[in-house]
Design a protein around this motif. Structure first.
Motif, PDB file in Angstrom:
ATOM      1  N   GLY A  45       0.779  -1.231   0.000  1.00 36.27           N
ATOM      2  CA  GLY A  45       0.000   0.000   0.000  1.00 36.27           C
ATOM      3  C   GLY A  45       0.806   1.274   0.000  1.00 36.27           C
ATOM      4  O   GLY A  45       0.245   2.373   0.066  1.00 36.27           O
ATOM      5  N   PHE A  46       2.126   1.164  -0.094  1.00 41.23           N
ATOM      6  CA  PHE A  46       2.960   2.359  -0.205  1.00 41.23           C
ATOM      7  C   PHE A  46       2.792   2.991  -1.582  1.00 41.23           C
ATOM      8  O   PHE A  46       2.519   2.305  -2.572  1.00 41.23           O
ATOM      9  N   GLU A  47       2.981   4.308  -1.632  1.00 42.12           N
ATOM     10  CA  GLU A  47       2.877   5.042  -2.889  1.00 42.12           C
ATOM     11  C   GLU A  47       4.235   5.429  -3.461  1.00 42.12           C
ATOM     12  O   GLU A  47       4.329   5.864  -4.610  1.00 42.12           O
ATOM     13  N   ALA A  48       5.279   5.283  -2.660  1.00 37.45           N
ATOM     14  CA  ALA A  48       6.621   5.667  -3.100  1.00 37.45           C
ATOM     15  C   ALA A  48       7.648   4.698  -2.532  1.00 37.45           C
ATOM     16  O   ALA A  48       7.445   4.096  -1.476  1.00 37.45           O
ATOM     17  N   ILE A  49       8.747   4.568  -3.243  1.00 35.90           N
ATOM     18  CA  ILE A  49       9.871   3.768  -2.778  1.00 35.90           C
ATOM     19  C   ILE A  49      11.115   4.642  -2.832  1.00 35.90           C
ATOM     20  O   ILE A  49      11.358   5.344  -3.810  1.00 35.90           O
ATOM     21  N   GLU A  50      11.866   4.639  -1.744  1.00 34.46           N
ATOM     22  CA  GLU A  50      13.065   5.456  -1.639  1.00 34.46           C
ATOM     23  C   GLU A  50      14.279   4.570  -1.912  1.00 34.46           C
ATOM     24  O   GLU A  50      14.582   3.661  -1.133  1.00 34.46           O
ATOM     25  N   ILE A  51      14.929   4.809  -3.029  1.00 32.21           N
ATOM     26  CA  ILE A  51      16.064   3.982  -3.429  1.00 32.21           C
ATOM     27  C   ILE A  51      17.347   4.557  -2.848  1.00 32.21           C
ATOM     28  O   ILE A  51      17.721   5.696  -3.137  1.00 32.21           O
ATOM     29  N   ALA A  52      18.020   3.752  -2.027  1.00 35.50           N
ATOM     30  CA  ALA A  52      19.313   4.129  -1.469  1.00 35.50           C
ATOM     31  C   ALA A  52      20.398   3.709  -2.462  1.00 35.50           C
ATOM     32  O   ALA A  52      20.605   2.521  -2.688  1.00 35.50           O
ATOM     33  N   ILE A  53      21.064   4.691  -3.050  1.00 35.20           N
ATOM     34  CA  ILE A  53      22.053   4.420  -4.094  1.00 35.20           C
ATOM     35  C   ILE A  53      23.439   4.328  -3.457  1.00 35.20           C
ATOM     36  O   ILE A  53      24.084   5.338  -3.210  1.00 35.20           O
ATOM     37  N   GLU A  54      23.876   3.123  -3.172  1.00 32.34           N
ATOM     38  CA  GLU A  54      25.218   2.935  -2.622  1.00 32.34           C
ATOM     39  C   GLU A  54      26.252   2.831  -3.743  1.00 32.34           C
ATOM     40  O   GLU A  54      27.289   3.483  -3.710  1.00 32.34           O
TER      41      GLU A  54
END
Length: 286
Positions: free
Chosen positions: A34-43
């Motif tokens: 049910g999330f509307e966004a995903i936060e991508i951690a760019i390592e």
């Protein structure tokens, strides 16, 4: 009346480093919860196929937030200009991802290396501050050339000796004096550094473009001592309508666990963490 925010979650909840093999499964799971966004951690940008992210965004109808990872090799206050150049190249790669994913900003504590917390003379700290301002003004120019922004994040005193509070980061933005310089706040760090979370959010005000949250102990939102009413009041006061993103970390990756000092799980599973956190946030915002 509900506050007009979207809810997101960081890929760090499940994995580190984020890479192409993770993309479809994590996007599918995030959307199904049910999330509307995903936060991508760019390592490591080399591990991520931006086209695969584009495809997953469209398939699962998720907004992408981009968050940078800034270790010692990406320290804009290092004395060695070669380290600055390496950081500039990394940020340029992240900006390319932002463009590919229709993400308007790159977020993170890009003024210095995470974990750089020392007792230094005031003159040295002043010099490092000025170096951060100078280099971040360059970064803002890079961002503006692509119609992007940066969202600078204060960290708690155990992870940074340069920018710890909303007042600190507002001063940094003012000193940079560039329209691309914006702010991200993280409730975990605020719980350590801010005497009043509502006032801190109001201090960030119009500069705030992203908000991260977990509990005061990095656990599931709603299970700790965080003053959620103060956060809501602050966001309402400034008219914030962006993403509120859950950020915590999987303890399974030992390198990451050491960096953020997480030695044990905070839920029976990371999926349970995500679901319970979202359920609380939806009730809190409603």
């Amino acid at each position: 009346m509900a506050i007009p925010v979207k809810f997101g979650i960081s890929t760090w909840i499940w994995t580190s480093p984020f890479q192409t093999a993770d993309i479809r499964a994590l996007f599918e799971k995030t959307a199904a919860m049910g999330f509307e966004a995903i936060e991508i951690a760019i390592e490591d940008p080399a591990l991520i196929d931006p086209i695969a992210v584009q495809s997953a965004m469209q398939e699962f109808n998720l907004q992408v937030i981009t968050c940078g990872a800034f270790g010692p090799s990406r320290d804009l206050t290092n004395e060695d200009t070669a380290v600055h150049d390496n950081c500039f190249r990394y940020i340029e790669n992240c900006f390319d991802f932002c463009l590919a994913w229709n993400a308007g900003f790159l977020a993170g504590p890009m003024y210095s290396a995470v974990g750089k917390a020392r007792m230094v003379p005031p003159e040295q700290r002043k010099q490092e501050w000025q170096l951060a301002v100078k280099n971040l003004r360059t970064v803002c120019g890079m961002a503006a050339s692509k119609n992007l922004q940066i969202a600078l994040e204060p960290l708690n005193r155990f992870e940074s000796d340069l920018v710890n509070t909303a007042a600190d980061v507002v001063q940094l933005v003012n000193d940079i004096n560039h329209p691309a310089a914006k702010i991200m706040l993280d409730g975990f760090h605020m719980n350590i550094e801010e005497p009043d979370m509502e006032s801190a959010i109001i201090t960030a005000g119009k500069h705030l473009v992203h908000f991260q949250i977990s509990e005061n102990y990095r656990g599931i939102p709603g299970t700790g001592q965080t003053n959620w009413k103060a956060i809501r009041n602050g966001l309402e006061t400034i008219g914030y309508s962006g993403v509120v993103s859950i950020e915590s970390f999987t303890p399974k990756n030992q390198e990451l666990a050491g960096a953020v000092c997480i030695w044990r799980p905070f839920a029976e599973s990371q999926d349970t963490f995500a679901r319970a956190g979202l359920a609380f946030l939806q009730q809190w915002a409603g």
